[in-house]
Write an enzyme that holds these catalytic residues in place. Structure first.
Site, PDB file in Angstrom:
ATOM      1  N   ASP A 172     -57.708 -22.013  56.358  1.00 54.79           N
ATOM      2  CA  ASP A 172     -58.834 -22.855  55.934  1.00 54.79           C
ATOM      3  C   ASP A 172     -59.106 -23.985  56.925  1.00 54.79           C
ATOM      4  O   ASP A 172     -60.256 -24.244  57.282  1.00 54.79           O
ATOM      5  CB  ASP A 172     -58.591 -23.407  54.517  1.00 54.79           C
ATOM      6  CG  ASP A 172     -57.281 -24.153  54.393  1.00 54.79           C
ATOM      7  OD1 ASP A 172     -57.302 -25.318  53.998  1.00 54.79           O
ATOM      8  OD2 ASP A 172     -56.210 -23.571  54.675  1.00 54.79           O
ATOM      9  N   ASP A 202     -50.719 -17.336  52.417  1.00 52.27           N
ATOM     10  CA  ASP A 202     -50.778 -18.048  51.135  1.00 52.27           C
ATOM     11  C   ASP A 202     -51.925 -17.593  50.241  1.00 52.27           C
ATOM     12  O   ASP A 202     -51.927 -17.859  49.051  1.00 52.27           O
ATOM     13  CB  ASP A 202     -50.917 -19.554  51.368  1.00 52.27           C
ATOM     14  CG  ASP A 202     -49.689 -20.167  52.009  1.00 52.27           C
ATOM     15  OD1 ASP A 202     -48.663 -19.471  52.091  1.00 52.27           O
ATOM     16  OD2 ASP A 202     -49.753 -21.334  52.428  1.00 52.27           O
TER      17      ASP A 202
END
Length: 544
Positions: A172, A202
């Site tokens: 991200d 993740d």
């Protein structure tokens, strides 16, 4: 090179039917909007906000070959299984749709881009890395393109190398960087397109708009699940230990949830659930002590508990305590730093929170500090925090329950694993999608694929505007545009599956050992072999 690696290099990753050839077209779908804070994002990204989603569809016409392109690529952030296949998919598709294109791998992450350090990625160079784990072909790094001089350096590299495309493979934060870079290049009038590729084990880089799974989640969870399955059977054989297993996932519990679903561990803690219930540390210790006692009453002084590494930060009272310590108390501390001295200086509610933390962990909190003097929350061994808490509760209850905890952390074991068939094909396909988007002049997009529970031939390649993933968050005291992390959905099917089975898995020894990642097809029907199965999370999310 091992016999396994020699064999594995021969595997041929699958591509979606839509992009198997050189004939395709980009279908423009609906205009997209930022996930939140639309006005702020639009003001900061006027050139890339509200871009349309792009659906890449097959074309029956003759292939339209493009002029050769000059392309740069970087790995950014932590490793994830399959990254090398992104490079291979990018290279192969470039040679198919824009023959004689040049691919430059900037070394050691964004720093390599800013300092113009690269190696040319050729067929010969890439051959040893096909279907292999790791990022060591070009290395990775956690540097960020953040300061004005960083953007200047990246722009200089793009101009000096006459780059048509830069592909950033990351999570991200890295794709936030890609979004910023795309906007910056457009403002400068540079021709260089910037394309992101979603990477993180993740799985907190996710969107219902088109990111079903970042690469690496499939392989890493299967590695962890194998290890957990081994421990479950050891636990059942010895019948005398409670195993507390910490798993990667500081911001979200997706890995822990998937591993719980694969192995049926007795306890699977989900940080988002603890946050939603506003549980205190004491309440969590009491819950775990109750679980241990229930099993002991059935003659079972053993069990397996899965813990997301970021669990401590999901407990609201802990965040208040850490903020007070970091921002108010510790910066002005003089004299000897002891747990008792700190407790005496804390206001009543925070003192209660502090004293609820087991004594050994209280000491660790104060001793393990980051370079800025703050409590190093990421260094707290969450599994020991819980084990010590259970011991404390049992002791206070005067319980005679036998409780012998053992502790494990599974993290780095999964980041550079040999990728599963799923991740091999996913990564190869993502590289191909990135090549198509960039070669067609699209910038500020993320390469992605939909319908991932289907066989790879049925996957749907898309271009997802990076700005539609953005929101504003407080970082270092300032509102900053970032891609929003996606937490475990407590209304989603994967969590509901855990919730339905939680009591049964707690009391019964219903352990499942999924074994190692299977990489040889055992059934002839496409998509039915064990090696072709996606994660339980993906399967459950696809259920209506």
């Amino acid at each position: 090179m091992s016999a396994f690696e020699v064999y594995r290099r021969k595997f041929k990753p699958a591509l979606p039917r839509a992009i198997q050839g050189a004939s395709y077209h980009l279908h423009t779908e609906e205009k997209t909007h930022p996930v939140a804070d639309e006005q702020d994002i639009a003001a900061l990204f006027p050139k890339t906000t509200h871009l349309p989603l792009l659906d890449i569809q097959p074309d029956t016409g003759a292939p339209k070959l493009l002029e050769p392109k000059r392309v740069g690529v970087i790995f950014s952030g932590g490793q994830a299984p399959g990254g090398h296949n992104v490079l291979c998919g990018l290279y192969d598709k470039l040679q198919q749709i824009a023959p004689k294109s040049v691919l430059l791998g900037f070394q050691n992450g964004p720093k390599g881009l800013m300092t113009n350090k690269y190696v040319e990625l050729t067929e010969k160079f890439l051959e040893p890395f096909r279907n292999m784990g790791g990022f060591h072909a070009i290395g990775s790094g956690r540097d960020k393109i953040a300061k004005p001089e960083d953007f200047d350096a990246a722009a200089k590299t793009a101009k000096d190398n006459n780059l048509d495309i830069i592909c950033i493979i990351g999570g991200d934060d890295s794709n936030t960087n890609a979004c910023l870079l795309a906007e910056d290049f457009l403002k400068r009038g540079l021709k260089t397109a910037v394309i992101g590729v979603p990477k993180t084990i993740d799985r907190d880089l996710y969107s219902t708009k088109g990111i079903e799974c970042s690469f690496g989640f499939d392989s890493s969870t299967k590695v962890y699940a194998e290890l957990i399955g081994n421990i479950c059977y050891d636990c059942l054989s010895a019948k005398k230990y409670w195993h507390f297993i910490r798993l990667m996932g500081r911001s979200a519990s997706h890995i822990t949830l998937e591993c719980g679903l694969q192995t049926h561990a007795n306890i699977c803690l989900v940080g988002e659930e603890i946050l939603s219930k506003k549980m205190t540390s004491r309440q969590l210790f009491e819950y775990l002590a109750d679980c241990v006692t229930k099993r002991a009453d059935s003659g079972k002084n053993y069990g397996v508990c899965l813990v997301p590494e970021g669990l401590i930060e999901f407990i609201p009272e802990n965040n208040e305590l850490f903020a007070y310590l970091n921002n108010t108390l510790l910066p002005h501390w003089t004299g000897e730093l002891t747990a008792d001295a700190v407790a005496a200086k804390l206001p009543d509610p925070l003192r209660t929170t502090f004293m609820a933390i087991p004594a050994s962990i209280r000491t660790q909190l104060l001793l393990d500090r980051d370079p800025h003097g703050n409590i190093a929350i990421s260094q707290i061994e969450t599994e020991k925090f819980l084990g010590a808490g259970v011991q404390q509760v049992l002791r206070e209850r005067g319980s005679k329950t036998k409780f012998t905890p053992l502790y494990h952390f599974f993290g780095y074991e999964g980041r550079c694993a040999a990728p599963s068939d799923f991740d091999c094909s996913l990564c190869y396909s993502l590289g191909a999608v990135a090549a198509i988007l960039g070669c067609n002049g699209k910038t500020g997009y993320m390469a992605s694929l939909r319908n991932l529970v289907r066989p790879p031939a049925d996957w749907s390649p898309i271009g997802l505007p990076l700005t539609c993933l953005m929101n504003m968050e407080m970082r270092h005291g300032h509102k900053t545009p970032v891609i929003m992390k996606q937490m475990t959905d407590l209304n989603g099917n994967p969590y509901k599956l855990l919730a339905r089975n939680r009591d049964t898995w707690l009391m019964n020894d219903d352990y499942q050992n999924p074994g190692p990642i299977q990489q040889i097809a055992t059934e002839s029907a496409e998509g039915t072999a064990v090696c072709a199965r996606p994660t339980i999370t993906l399967i459950e999310e696809a259920r209506k």
